[in-house]
Enzyme design. Structure first.
Site, PDB file in Angstrom:
ATOM      1  N   THR A 272       0.847  -1.192   0.000  1.00 24.23           N
ATOM      2  CA  THR A 272       0.000   0.000   0.000  1.00 24.23           C
ATOM      3  C   THR A 272       0.884   1.245   0.000  1.00 24.23           C
ATOM      4  O   THR A 272       2.050   1.190   0.374  1.00 24.23           O
ATOM      5  CB  THR A 272      -0.943   0.029   1.212  1.00 24.23           C
ATOM      6  OG1 THR A 272      -0.181   0.249   2.415  1.00 24.23           O
ATOM      7  CG2 THR A 272      -1.713  -1.283   1.339  1.00 24.23           C
ATOM      8  N   GLY A 273       0.314   2.357  -0.432  1.00 25.05           N
ATOM      9  CA  GLY A 273       1.117   3.573  -0.553  1.00 25.05           C
ATOM     10  C   GLY A 273       2.255   3.370  -1.539  1.00 25.05           C
ATOM     11  O   GLY A 273       3.380   3.814  -1.321  1.00 25.05           O
ATOM     12  N   ALA A 274       1.935   2.712  -2.673  1.00 26.64           N
ATOM     13  CA  ALA A 274       2.976   2.198  -3.564  1.00 26.64           C
ATOM     14  C   ALA A 274       3.431   3.168  -4.641  1.00 26.64           C
ATOM     15  O   ALA A 274       4.265   2.802  -5.465  1.00 26.64           O
ATOM     16  CB  ALA A 274       2.484   0.912  -4.235  1.00 26.64           C
TER      17      ALA A 274
ATOM     18  N   SER B 221       4.790   6.306  -4.117  1.00 23.20           N
ATOM     19  CA  SER B 221       5.657   7.370  -3.621  1.00 23.20           C
ATOM     20  C   SER B 221       6.577   6.828  -2.548  1.00 23.20           C
ATOM     21  O   SER B 221       6.251   5.857  -1.859  1.00 23.20           O
ATOM     22  CB  SER B 221       4.809   8.514  -3.053  1.00 23.20           C
ATOM     23  OG  SER B 221       5.618   9.531  -2.498  1.00 23.20           O
ATOM     24  N   GLY B 222       7.743   7.464  -2.403  1.00 25.00           N
ATOM     25  CA  GLY B 222       8.620   7.218  -1.277  1.00 25.00           C
ATOM     26  C   GLY B 222       9.003   5.770  -1.077  1.00 25.00           C
ATOM     27  O   GLY B 222       9.358   5.045  -2.014  1.00 25.00           O
TER      28      GLY B 222
ATOM     29  N   SER C 209       7.616   3.826  12.835  1.00 19.62           N
ATOM     30  CA  SER C 209       8.499   4.977  12.676  1.00 19.62           C
ATOM     31  C   SER C 209       9.450   5.018  13.855  1.00 19.62           C
ATOM     32  O   SER C 209       9.220   4.367  14.882  1.00 19.62           O
ATOM     33  CB  SER C 209       7.675   6.269  12.629  1.00 19.62           C
ATOM     34  OG  SER C 209       8.496   7.417  12.782  1.00 19.62           O
TER      35      SER C 209
ATOM     36  N   TYR D 157       1.015  12.605  14.406  1.00 15.25           N
ATOM     37  CA  TYR D 157       1.741  11.582  13.657  1.00 15.25           C
ATOM     38  C   TYR D 157       2.418  10.620  14.633  1.00 15.25           C
ATOM     39  O   TYR D 157       2.337   9.402  14.474  1.00 15.25           O
ATOM     40  CB  TYR D 157       2.777  12.239  12.749  1.00 15.25           C
ATOM     41  CG  TYR D 157       3.652  11.263  11.986  1.00 15.25           C
ATOM     42  CD1 TYR D 157       3.170  10.601  10.860  1.00 15.25           C
ATOM     43  CD2 TYR D 157       4.968  11.011  12.389  1.00 15.25           C
ATOM     44  CE1 TYR D 157       3.968   9.705  10.160  1.00 15.25           C
ATOM     45  CE2 TYR D 157       5.767  10.123  11.690  1.00 15.25           C
ATOM     46  CZ  TYR D 157       5.268   9.475  10.577  1.00 15.25           C
ATOM     47  OH  TYR D 157       6.070   8.591   9.885  1.00 15.25           O
TER      48      TYR D 157
END
Length: 336
Positions: A16-18, A20-21, A145, A158
């Site tokens: 997922t979130g594939a 970017s970054g 994180s 966050y």
């Protein structure tokens, strides 16, 4: 139960979130190693482009336009993997976003939206993935994180979301272990990465945000993710700075608080006036297919600490070899 994971070339990997970054870097790296991919993000144009890019190189890739904050979208990701490839072997919950600003200034609506992506997106992805992986075995990899273990001023919500991801992931791992499910659950905790993190974040400050150094290349996190896809790993810090922050929070919390108050406020604020507050990806996707922002300072392209943590036997062998070599050299000099 000893969990056995397939090698990357034999796997179907969901990310997922594939677009970017770290997500995009991981997708490209996994493709180079021969994995089949199911890529998910909100940006359909970017998904089409990266799918075409990888397909032209001979990879098998499917994509799904999905908002991970919506359970029905996440279930469509899994269904696509089943229909196209017969299932999946690794699921990577990578999608996430941040907000810069003091907690009192950030609207509750924005805070809830961030949690919808960063926390509930991980919950949705994890539960859907585990439902499938319990039947065939595999790996669930969640992105936490360095602030999963400490608070970060000016990114309070966050930090809170990443604390929540850690708590959920750790509890889920224990529950699966208790029932001997064949699922490896890993929490990857990256340090600050040179990605599109700043451009996608919503900013409440009067100046443009920046990330506190040291800054690492997204490949450091991508390598950790793909290692965990092949080797059952409880958790891994991507970058020595992440381990240092976590250790400080555990052993010297008051000292770390003092450091944060003195230095980290300034380290997150640039000298550039803030752009339009509406320029962010909190609710709608923006530009995609960029792995890096282009951090102007030094970027660590690799992490000796992370490599050592992921390959302890190799590291020990090298250390012993170096020790024997030094001892032999010393003996030669003594006898000369």
């Amino acid at each position: 139960m000893k969990i056995r994971l397939k090698k990357i070339p034999e796997q179907v990997i969901v990310i997922t979130g594939a677009t970017s970054g770290v997500g995009l870097t991981t997708a490209r790296l996994a493709a180079r190693r021969g994995a089949k991919l199911v890529l998910a993000a909100r940006n359909e144009d970017a998904l089409k482009q990266v799918t075409q890019e990888l397909t032209k190189k001979g990879n098998e890739v499917a994509y799904v336009v999905a908002d991970v904050g919506k359970e029905e979208d996440v279930r469509r990701i899994a269904q696509t993997a089943v229909e196209r490839f017969g299932g999946f072997d690794t699921w990577v919950n990578n999608a996430g976003i941040s907000i810069f600003g003091r907690n009192e200034d950030v609207s509750l609506e924005d805070q809830r939206r961030l949690f919808q992506t960063n926390f509930w997106g991980v919950v949705h992805g994890s539960l859907v993935a585990v439902e499938h992986l319990k039947q065939r075995g595999g790996a669930l990899i969640n992105l936490g994180s360095e602030v999963s273990d400490c608070g970060l001023p000016l990114q309070g919500i966050y930090s809170a979301s990443k604390h929540a991801v850690k708590g959920f992931t750790d509890a889920l791992r224990m529950e699966l272990e208790e029932e001997n499910a064949p699922v490896a659950v890993t929490l990857v905790k990256p340090a600050a990465m040179d990605t599109m993190f700043l451009q996608h974040a919503k900013n409440y400050m009067a100046v443009e945000p920046k990330l506190p150094p040291p800054i690492y290349a997204p490949e450091v996190a991508a390598d950790a993710i793909l290692h965990a896809a092949e080797h059952p790993t409880r958790d891994v810090f991507a970058g020595a700075a992440a381990k240092l922050v976590a250790s400080g929070a555990h052993y010297m919390p008051k000292v770390l608080d003092g450091y944060m108050k003195r230095f980290v406020f300034g380290q997150q604020q640039s000298d550039t006036p803030a752009r339009d507050r509406g320029e962010h990806s909190l609710y709608e996707p923006r530009s995609g297919l960029l792995e890096r922002q282009g951090y102007p300072g030094h970027v660590f392209e690799s992490s000796i600490y992370t490599r050592a943590a992921l390959h302890p036997r190799t590291t020990l062998a090298l250390a012993l070899g170096a020790g024997f070599a030094l001892a032999a050299l010393w003996r030669r000099r003594q006898s000369a």
